[in-house]
Design a protein around this motif. Structure first.
Motif, PDB file in Angstrom:
ATOM      1  N   THR B  80       0.820  -1.215   0.000  1.00  9.59           N
ATOM      2  CA  THR B  80       0.000   0.000   0.000  1.00  9.59           C
ATOM      3  C   THR B  80       0.855   1.266   0.000  1.00  9.59           C
ATOM      4  N   THR B  81       2.135   1.142   0.380  1.00  8.20           N
ATOM      5  CA  THR B  81       2.992   2.327   0.260  1.00  8.20           C
ATOM      6  C   THR B  81       3.764   2.314  -1.059  1.00  8.20           C
ATOM      7  N   ASN B 107      -8.510  -1.048  -4.454  1.00  9.70           N
ATOM      8  CA  ASN B 107      -9.315  -0.325  -3.473  1.00  9.70           C
ATOM      9  C   ASN B 107      -8.724  -0.403  -2.069  1.00  9.70           C
ATOM     10  N   ALA B 108      -8.099  -1.530  -1.760  1.00 13.48           N
ATOM     11  CA  ALA B 108      -7.422  -1.635  -0.456  1.00 13.48           C
ATOM     12  C   ALA B 108      -6.320  -0.581  -0.371  1.00 13.48           C
ATOM     13  N   MET B 112      -6.285   2.872   1.987  1.00 16.12           N
ATOM     14  CA  MET B 112      -5.139   3.108   2.857  1.00 16.12           C
ATOM     15  C   MET B 112      -4.598   4.526   2.671  1.00 16.12           C
ATOM     16  N   ARG B 113      -4.633   4.980   1.430  1.00 18.17           N
ATOM     17  CA  ARG B 113      -4.103   6.322   1.131  1.00 18.17           C
ATOM     18  C   ARG B 113      -5.159   7.399   1.314  1.00 18.17           C
ATOM     19  N   GLY B 114      -6.336   7.004   1.772  1.00 18.44           N
ATOM     20  CA  GLY B 114      -7.404   7.975   1.998  1.00 18.44           C
ATOM     21  C   GLY B 114      -8.085   8.449   0.736  1.00 18.44           C
TER      22      GLY B 114
END
Lengths: 447, 251
Positions: B80-81, B107-108, B112-114
């Protein structure tokens, strides 16, 4: 806790004390079946792990408890809320304590006779006479020609005690709209049992969809035992789709025996969804008597905590060109137990039979255990049969792959479990799919 | 330029066997670094350790990704990063539909990134564009993840996922293996299309062939668990001509 032999004697006593109260005690033929069956039970009692088909693990509640008969009439008080009938549900029968309490429908569709067994015994005994059978009718000879009576001893106990059940007759070429829903509510007193006998009989060319559902009436765990025996008769060209959703609390024992006989070109689709937290056993025995008959026997067990759920199938091909498919999936978490015993029998002369069996188990915890056993008895030469049973864990490579794309471990596991059991949902008719999916989601939410 | 990935003296063991022996390497923002090396040099181990696969024992060293300790992050946190691994052997997952999987992953990450999650229609619109760029037929959307895909389709599907997830750091683990020359070109062009100063890459390969299409800024040679030589893109050509032994004297 009681000794297994004492339990047997107590049940026999209970039968003799209670028999004058049983429905149909004025019918000679019915009394004879009950008497014959209780004398069978007297010989064999409650099956324990010495009995071949009961070897997977011990059913501790059955073998150590004596249950008294639930004499309470079914009552509407304190029942859980059941959601409204949906658009497709053309008729709903509700049982509580093993007795019918309600039929919900706008009007009974033409060509269908449907009511409680009690009603039929009282008003039309001649109609059901051929569909109420002694346990002897359900026994099949082993290869050695001996009859294995012990394993179906609980069916003889059922004969001695059943008072009610669902009875459905569908006339020739009638297609029942939507589906019929049968709901069993288990609101009964502690340490009690009930027995039910149900009949589904489709005349030539008839079609019917049925959903059967057991619902826990409250969250309190109560020691109780239910036995349901269902006799299904499918005439030429008829088709029955049956979905059974089985719930149960920690101290509940649900035993279901389903017997189906299929005539020429008849089709049975049976899907069992088992979510019980206690003990449950589904026995599905199908006799494919007619040429070209079809049976699809599917099952999904989701087990957790200390649940013990078992599915046993026996599909007997007795005539030419019949087809059967079995797909069983078992997902076990925590210290739960699960079992699948699947059997295909192809009789002499039942050529061109096609019979497949697939049973897969997924163990999510190192303490979970599954017992699976495939059996094939093939006495004909020209057949196609297959069987495959697997036991495994969540694939670590697959889990890593999903997580490496940003999906959380928990979500990834959920995706993989869903994928594992997907075939059972895919095989359902569209009428049933949504209901089954909803129940699976609810199971995981409550878990 | 900012440093995206900084590996210092990384030592990794599997089953009591040293695989990486003090590997150091850094990648700047927008840089495409190639890692070449003989069989058993530790190339795939490096890729797996960076993505967070279990089963590796990190004996020493550190890995900083975007200034954070990468080794302390969970697999999904790394993803996610913005860290993406294109697998050497993409995993087959029967019963999971490709488009559902990629949308769940996207979407996950967005969540995570808002950012807003994409609905099915928005997702499909984006997926169609990316699939077309990779010359992939859309029917793979509805197929199970990698199941029944040919070797080339699997690798293209990896690059498709990469395009959908738009990572900060892409690690391509022998993406060229098992590809014919046409598929190789399509895959390389797919990656080139994503090249920008926002994407850094670590391209792991055996052969120089991929690097003809996917031109690296730097080339590192990995042997016996260490970077033994670093150079420009011409280093890859030298290896092709002289072999690893010829260049390094390593076997």
């Amino acid at each position: 806790m009681t000794n297994i032999l004492d339990i047997k004697d107590k049940y026999i006593d209970l039968y003799h004390k209670n028999k004058s109260l049983l429905p149909g005690n004025n019918l000679e033929w019915l009394n004879k079946i009950r008497e014959d069956d209780i004398s069978q039970f007297k010989l064999y009692g409650i099956p324990n792990t010495n009995v071949e088909e009961w070897r997977s693990y011990s059913y501790k509640y059955l073998t150590k408890n004596y249950y008294s008969l639930s004499l309470k009439e079914g009552d509407l008080n304190g029942l859980p809320n059941i959601e409204e009938r949906d658009f497709n549900c053309s008729l709903r029968i509700v049982f509580s304590n093993g007795k019918m309490i309600r039929v919900d429908c706008d009007e009974i569709p033409a060509g269908i006779k449907i009511n409680s067994l009690k009603y039929f015994i009282k008003n039309h005994p001649e109609l059901i006479k051929n569909d109420i059978k002694s346990v002897n009718h359900y026994l099949d000879p082993r290869l050695s020609q001996t009859l294995d009576i012990k394993s179906q001893s609980l069916v003889s106990l059922n004969s001695a005690f059943y008072e009610d059940g669902a009875v459905i007759y569908v006339d020739k070429n009638i297609e029942v709209p939507g589906y019929i829903e049968i709901i069993y509510l288990d609101s009964i007193e502690d340490n009690s049992m009930y027995h039910m006998r149900s009949i589904v009989n489709l005349d030539e060319g008839a079609k019917c969809n049925i959903i059967e559902r057991t619902i826990n009436s409250n969250n309190k765990n109560k020691l109780f035992f239910s036995s349901k025996v269902t006799n299904i008769n499918l005439s030429k060209n008829s088709s029955l789709s049956l979905m059974r959703l089985i719930e149960g609390n920690l101290d509940n024992t649900h035993i279901n025996n389903l017997y189906a006989e299929l005539d020429e070109d008849a089709t049975l689709n049976n899907s069992s969804f088992v979510f019980s937290k206690g003990e449950s056993r589904e026995e599905i025995r199908v006799r494919m008597q007619g040429q070209g008959s079809n049976a699809n026997i599917d099952g999904l067990i989701l087990g957790g905590k200390k649940s013990k759920n078992e599915i046993l199938t026996k599909v007997s091909h007795l005539n030419k060109n019949s087809k059967s498919n079995q797909n069983i999936r078992i997902v076990l978490d925590d210290e739960s137990r699960g079992a699948f015993q699947g059997k295909i029998r192809v009789d002499k002369g039942a050529n061109k039979t096609m019979a497949n069996m697939s049973g897969k188990s997924l163990l999510l915890d190192k303490l979970a255990r599954v017992y699976t056993k495939p059996e094939l008895e093939i006495l004909a030469d020209d057949v196609i049969c297959s069987h495959g049973l697997t036991v495994g864990n969540i694939d670590k490579e697959q889990l890593f792959y999903l997580c490496s794309r940003g999906i959380s471990k928990k979500e990834a596991e959920k995706i993989l479990i869903e994928a594992f059991s997907k075939i059972i949902i895919e095989n359902l008719s569209n009428l049933f799919k949504e209901k089954a999916e909803k129940r699976i989601i609810e199971y995981y939410e409550k878990k | 330029m900012a440093i995206i990935l900084e590996i210092n003296d990384l030592e990794v063991e599997i089953d009591n066997k040293n695989i990486l022996n003090g590997l150091s390497l850094s990648i700047e923002q927008g840089e495409i670094a190639a890692i070449m090396g003989p069989n058993g040099a530790g190339k795939s181990t490096l890729a797996s350790v960076l993505a967070g696969k279990e089963g590796y024992f990190i004996k020493g060293g550190s890995v900083k990704y975007l200034g954070k300790d990468l080794l302390k992050m969970s697999i999904e946190e790394r993803a996610t990063t913005g860290l993406f691994l294109a697998f050497q052997y993409p995993v087959e997952i029967p019963g999971v539909v490709t488009s559902v999987f990629v949308r769940t992953a996207l979407n996950a990450q967005r969540k995570m990134r808002g950012e807003n999650e994409l609905d099915a229609a928005e997702f499909l619109k984006l997926a169609r564009v990316k699939a077309k760029e990779l010359q992939m037929s859309e029917d793979f959307f509805s197929r199970a993840v990698n199941v029944g895909f040919s070797g080339g389709e699997k690798k293209r599907a990896e690059i498709f996922q990469m395009a959908m997830l738009s990572p900060t750091l892409a690690i391509l683990d022998e993406t060229d293996s098992g590809l014919d020359i046409d598929a190789l070109r399509i895959v390389a062009e797919g990656v080139n299309r994503l090249r920008s100063n926002k994407l850094s890459g670590l391209v792991i390969t055996h052969y120089q062939r991929l690097l003809e299409y996917l031109i690296p800024d730097t080339v590192h040679i990995l042997a016996k668990g260490k970077i033994v030589k670093t150079g420009g893109k011409s280093l890859a050509l030298d290896i092709e001509n002289k072999g690893y032994q010829g260049i390094m004297g390593v076997s």
